[in-house]
Motif scaffolding. Structure first.
Motif, PDB file in Angstrom:
ATOM      1  N   CYS A 139      -3.486   7.788  -3.804  1.00 45.73           N
ATOM      2  CA  CYS A 139      -2.980   9.139  -3.558  1.00 45.73           C
ATOM      3  C   CYS A 139      -1.499   9.195  -3.936  1.00 45.73           C
ATOM      4  CB  CYS A 139      -3.143   9.514  -2.090  1.00 45.73           C
ATOM      5  SG  CYS A 139      -4.868   9.595  -1.561  1.00 45.73           S
ATOM      6  N   GLU A 150     -14.150   1.917  -1.074  1.00 44.29           N
ATOM      7  CA  GLU A 150     -13.773   2.521  -2.360  1.00 44.29           C
ATOM      8  C   GLU A 150     -12.252   2.530  -2.491  1.00 44.29           C
ATOM      9  OE1 GLU A 150     -13.968   6.911  -4.390  1.00 44.29           O
ATOM     10  OE2 GLU A 150     -15.715   6.257  -3.242  1.00 44.29           O
ATOM     11  N   PHE A 151     -11.746   1.972  -3.597  1.00 43.15           N
ATOM     12  CA  PHE A 151     -10.306   1.951  -3.817  1.00 43.15           C
ATOM     13  C   PHE A 151      -9.822   3.388  -4.024  1.00 43.15           C
ATOM     14  CE2 PHE A 151      -6.472   1.252  -6.524  1.00 43.15           C
ATOM     15  CZ  PHE A 151      -5.720   0.636  -5.547  1.00 43.15           C
ATOM     16  N   THR A 152      -8.861   3.790  -3.212  1.00 47.40           N
ATOM     17  CA  THR A 152      -8.381   5.173  -3.196  1.00 47.40           C
ATOM     18  C   THR A 152      -6.875   5.188  -3.421  1.00 47.40           C
ATOM     19  OG1 THR A 152     -10.114   5.725  -1.605  1.00 47.40           O
ATOM     20  CG2 THR A 152      -8.285   7.284  -1.816  1.00 47.40           C
ATOM     21  N   PHE A 209      -8.326   0.720   0.474  1.00 44.82           N
ATOM     22  CA  PHE A 209      -9.776   0.887   0.391  1.00 44.82           C
ATOM     23  C   PHE A 209     -10.253   1.739   1.562  1.00 44.82           C
ATOM     24  CE2 PHE A 209      -9.180  -2.769  -2.302  1.00 44.82           C
ATOM     25  CZ  PHE A 209     -10.122  -2.586  -3.299  1.00 44.82           C
ATOM     26  N   LEU A 210     -10.955   2.809   1.248  1.00 41.06           N
ATOM     27  CA  LEU A 210     -11.545   3.681   2.254  1.00 41.06           C
ATOM     28  C   LEU A 210     -13.056   3.611   2.097  1.00 41.06           C
ATOM     29  CD1 LEU A 210      -9.179   6.790   1.994  1.00 41.06           C
ATOM     30  CD2 LEU A 210      -8.939   4.755   3.427  1.00 41.06           C
ATOM     31  N   LYS A 233      -7.340  11.760   3.874  1.00 36.71           N
ATOM     32  CA  LYS A 233      -8.602  11.131   3.468  1.00 36.71           C
ATOM     33  C   LYS A 233      -9.084  10.148   4.526  1.00 36.71           C
ATOM     34  CE  LYS A 233      -7.970  11.868  -1.397  1.00 36.71           C
ATOM     35  NZ  LYS A 233      -8.818  11.754  -2.549  1.00 36.71           N
ATOM     36  N   SER A 290       0.798  -1.228   0.000  1.00 38.91           N
ATOM     37  CA  SER A 290       0.000   0.000   0.000  1.00 38.91           C
ATOM     38  C   SER A 290       0.831   1.280   0.000  1.00 38.91           C
ATOM     39  CB  SER A 290      -0.988   0.009   1.170  1.00 38.91           C
ATOM     40  OG  SER A 290      -2.096  -0.810   0.866  1.00 38.91           O
ATOM     41  N   PHE A 295      -2.048   3.696  -1.432  1.00 39.17           N
ATOM     42  CA  PHE A 295      -3.402   3.287  -1.777  1.00 39.17           C
ATOM     43  C   PHE A 295      -3.981   2.283  -0.801  1.00 39.17           C
ATOM     44  CE2 PHE A 295      -0.274   0.861  -4.145  1.00 39.17           C
ATOM     45  CZ  PHE A 295      -0.626  -0.446  -3.868  1.00 39.17           C
ATOM     46  N   LYS A 313       2.855   5.171  -5.442  1.00 45.45           N
ATOM     47  CA  LYS A 313       1.604   5.739  -4.930  1.00 45.45           C
ATOM     48  C   LYS A 313       1.285   5.139  -3.566  1.00 45.45           C
ATOM     49  CE  LYS A 313       0.641   7.790  -8.902  1.00 45.45           C
ATOM     50  NZ  LYS A 313       0.545   9.206  -9.078  1.00 45.45           N
ATOM     51  N   GLU A 359      -1.488  12.832   1.921  1.00 46.02           N
ATOM     52  CA  GLU A 359      -2.770  12.969   1.221  1.00 46.02           C
ATOM     53  C   GLU A 359      -3.690  11.799   1.584  1.00 46.02           C
ATOM     54  OE1 GLU A 359      -4.464  13.023  -3.376  1.00 46.02           O
ATOM     55  OE2 GLU A 359      -2.303  13.147  -3.050  1.00 46.02           O
ATOM     56  N   PHE A 360      -3.142  10.583   1.601  1.00 49.22           N
ATOM     57  CA  PHE A 360      -3.936   9.403   1.949  1.00 49.22           C
ATOM     58  C   PHE A 360      -4.429   9.498   3.390  1.00 49.22           C
ATOM     59  CE2 PHE A 360      -4.505   4.941   3.238  1.00 49.22           C
ATOM     60  CZ  PHE A 360      -5.326   4.486   2.214  1.00 49.22           C
TER      61      PHE A 360
END
Length: 74
Positions: A60, A56-58, A52-53, A69, A14, A50, A48, A65-66
């Motif tokens: 950044c 929803e796969f997110t 799931f939030l 969120k 991630s 990343f 990157k 930034e992640f």
């Protein structure tokens, strides 16, 4: 039926040390493990951050930034 975890990330791919979630997200609200987005299968995710939030796969560009969120949903 248990409510799904708000944050789901892979400790391997991630893009950040998942122990950093400690203190940011309650243990009951996050899980770690394979999320099916290994870098070998998805080379566009290299560099990157990343996960799931709320299901929803997110993706950044940065950990900050992640995490911003993440803070919005917990």
């Amino acid at each position: 039926m248990a409510e799904p975890k708000k944050v789901r990330v892979c400790k391997k791919c991630s893009g950040f040390d998942v122990t950093e979630l400690k203190g940011l997200v309650k243990a009951k609200d996050h899980s770690t493990g394979c999320i099916g987005k290994c870098l070998g299968s998805h080379p566009k995710l290299a560099g990157k951050v990343f996960g799931f939030l709320n299901g929803e796969f997110t993706v950044c560009d940065t950990k900050d930034e992640f995490f911003a969120k993440v803070k919005e949903i917990v």
